[in-house]
Design a protein around this motif. Structure first.
Motif, PDB file in Angstrom:
ATOM      1  N   LEU A 299       0.831  -1.198   0.000  1.00 16.18           N
ATOM      2  CA  LEU A 299       0.000   0.000   0.000  1.00 16.18           C
ATOM      3  C   LEU A 299       0.865   1.247   0.000  1.00 16.18           C
ATOM      4  N   LYS A 300       0.328   2.340  -0.562  1.00 17.31           N
ATOM      5  CA  LYS A 300       1.043   3.607  -0.532  1.00 17.31           C
ATOM      6  C   LYS A 300       0.056   4.764  -0.384  1.00 17.31           C
ATOM      7  N   THR A 301       0.554   5.857   0.197  1.00 12.58           N
ATOM      8  CA  THR A 301      -0.223   7.082   0.307  1.00 12.58           C
ATOM      9  C   THR A 301       0.663   8.258  -0.056  1.00 12.58           C
ATOM     10  N   SER A 302       0.061   9.254  -0.686  1.00 13.73           N
ATOM     11  CA  SER A 302       0.832  10.426  -1.095  1.00 13.73           C
ATOM     12  C   SER A 302       0.784  11.536  -0.055  1.00 13.73           C
ATOM     13  N   GLY A 303      -0.025  11.353   0.999  1.00  5.52           N
ATOM     14  CA  GLY A 303      -0.107  12.450   1.951  1.00  5.52           C
ATOM     15  C   GLY A 303      -0.611  12.082   3.320  1.00  5.52           C
ATOM     16  N   GLY A 304      -0.114  11.026   3.932  1.00  4.72           N
ATOM     17  CA  GLY A 304      -0.622  10.651   5.240  1.00  4.72           C
ATOM     18  C   GLY A 304       0.349   9.812   6.043  1.00  4.72           C
ATOM     19  N   ASN A 305      -0.066   9.506   7.271  1.00  2.00           N
ATOM     20  CA  ASN A 305       0.712   8.658   8.162  1.00  2.00           C
ATOM     21  C   ASN A 305       0.357   7.189   7.949  1.00  2.00           C
ATOM     22  N   VAL A 306       1.212   6.307   8.480  1.00  2.00           N
ATOM     23  CA  VAL A 306       1.001   4.862   8.362  1.00  2.00           C
ATOM     24  C   VAL A 306       1.090   4.235   9.749  1.00  2.00           C
ATOM     25  N   LEU A 307       0.090   3.422  10.091  1.00  2.00           N
ATOM     26  CA  LEU A 307       0.079   2.722  11.371  1.00  2.00           C
ATOM     27  C   LEU A 307      -0.253   1.257  11.143  1.00  2.00           C
ATOM     28  N   VAL A 308       0.596   0.363  11.663  1.00  2.00           N
ATOM     29  CA  VAL A 308       0.356  -1.080  11.612  1.00  2.00           C
ATOM     30  C   VAL A 308       0.477  -1.620  13.034  1.00  2.00           C
ATOM     31  N   GLU A 309      -0.543  -2.344  13.473  1.00  2.00           N
ATOM     32  CA  GLU A 309      -0.521  -2.947  14.808  1.00  2.00           C
ATOM     33  C   GLU A 309      -0.940  -4.402  14.722  1.00  2.00           C
ATOM     34  N   ASN A 310      -0.062  -5.290  15.142  1.00  2.00           N
ATOM     35  CA  ASN A 310      -0.355  -6.719  15.248  1.00  2.00           C
ATOM     36  C   ASN A 310      -0.636  -7.349  13.874  1.00  2.00           C
TER      37      ASN A 310
END
Length: 303
Positions: free
Chosen positions: A158-169
């Motif tokens: 996945l990719k985003t051009s203008g945001g944060n990334v959060l992955v948990e578990n």
């Protein structure tokens, strides 16, 4: 669905259409449709705007609900369609007629429930992507929102051009990219590849290979097991790597703008140890730890 003949068929189609798209008392627009599906299919969603929130369930259904804020403009020019396909379910959010100057200003949210074992192919031009409790491949991106992944199992790209990334578990593999935000990955068992052009990267309790790159922030990585190596680089920040005391690794650390510090005894290879560079083995050597920064310190510490 087979239609009846004559006038009766026209009445049935009209009733179905009204049940799928309607306007609430507060001026909001709703889309609501459910499909019976099998595990292992693929949900494909493409929309010109809107947040996407997907949750895996124990049901053999895909339910699609779209909520639109009451203050949205040009709502009459936005249409949602959903249909069952040979591979799963396809959803589309699009403008009905092309407009040269179109200020969408739409508050759109796709709330979707899928079988726990399902694949996703997602594209939105203006919102967040939030996926939880899913076993399957996830790919796609957003042009203007955050990426949130919780309790997932499978390959993710996945990719985003203008945001944060959060992955948990979760577990599987991660390939994540943002052009303008911070990244945080916690408690993931599998290889993680994370890159950002303008933020910090924090990877904690990692079980797998870590690859991380940022052009404008710090990197913090913590390895807890199933070590496969670390490759991290920043052009404008510090690097902190925390390792188990008994880890076996080969270290290559270099900074052009600060010192390199290491808590472990190092058997130096390839020349002398310097304040800003360390090449050597930890506990006899093993998988490669490669750390580079152009504008900060590098610290290698024990857990």
């Amino acid at each position: 669905m087979k239609s009846f003949l004559g006038v009766c068929g026209l009445v049935v189609v009209a009733v179905v259409s009204m049940s799928l798209t309607r306007r609430g008392d507060d001026g909001s627009k709703f889309f609501d449709k459910t499909f019976m599906v099998e595990n292992g299919g693929t949900l494909t969603l493409e929309t010109i705007t809107g947040n996407i929130r997907i949750t895996g369930t124990d049901e053999n259904t895909v339910s699609v609900v779209v909520n639109t804020g009451a203050r949205s403009k040009n709502l009459e020019n936005f249409e949602v369609t959903a249909e069952k396909t040979a591979s799963g379910v396809s959803i589309r959010g699009a403008e009905i007629r092309k407009m040269i100057f179109n200020n969408w200003n739409l508050d759109i949210e796709f709330i979707i429930r899928v079988p726990k074992k399902y694949n996703l192919d997602l594209q939105t031009s203006g919102g967040n992507i939030d996926v939880q409790k899913l076993v399957g491949a996830i790919q796609g991106g957003t042009s203007g929102g955050n990426l949130i992944l919780k309790s997932i199992d499978g390959p993710v790209n996945l990719k985003t051009s203008g945001g944060n990334v959060l992955v948990e578990n979760g577990q599987g593999s991660l390939r994540l990219k943002t052009s303008g935000g911070n990244m945080e990955i916690a408690n993931f068992a599998g290889d993680a590849d994370a890159s950002t052009s303008g933020g910090n990267i924090v990877i904690s309790n990692s079980k797998g290979k870590i690859s991380a790159e940022t052009s404008g922030g710090n990197i913090r990585a913590e390895v807890v097991g199933n070590f496969k190596g670390v490759n991290v680089e920043t052009s404008g920040g510090d690097i902190d790597i925390k390792l188990p005391a008994d880890i076996k690794a080969t270290l290559q650390a270099y900074s052009t703008g600060g010192d390199v510090e290491c808590d472990f005894p190092i058997l130096v290879t390839g020349g002398k140890m310097r304040d800003n560079k360390i090449n050597g083995d930890i506990n006899g050597g093993g998988e490669l730890i490669k750390a580079r920064t152009s504008g900060g310190e590098i610290r290698i510490t024990k857990q």
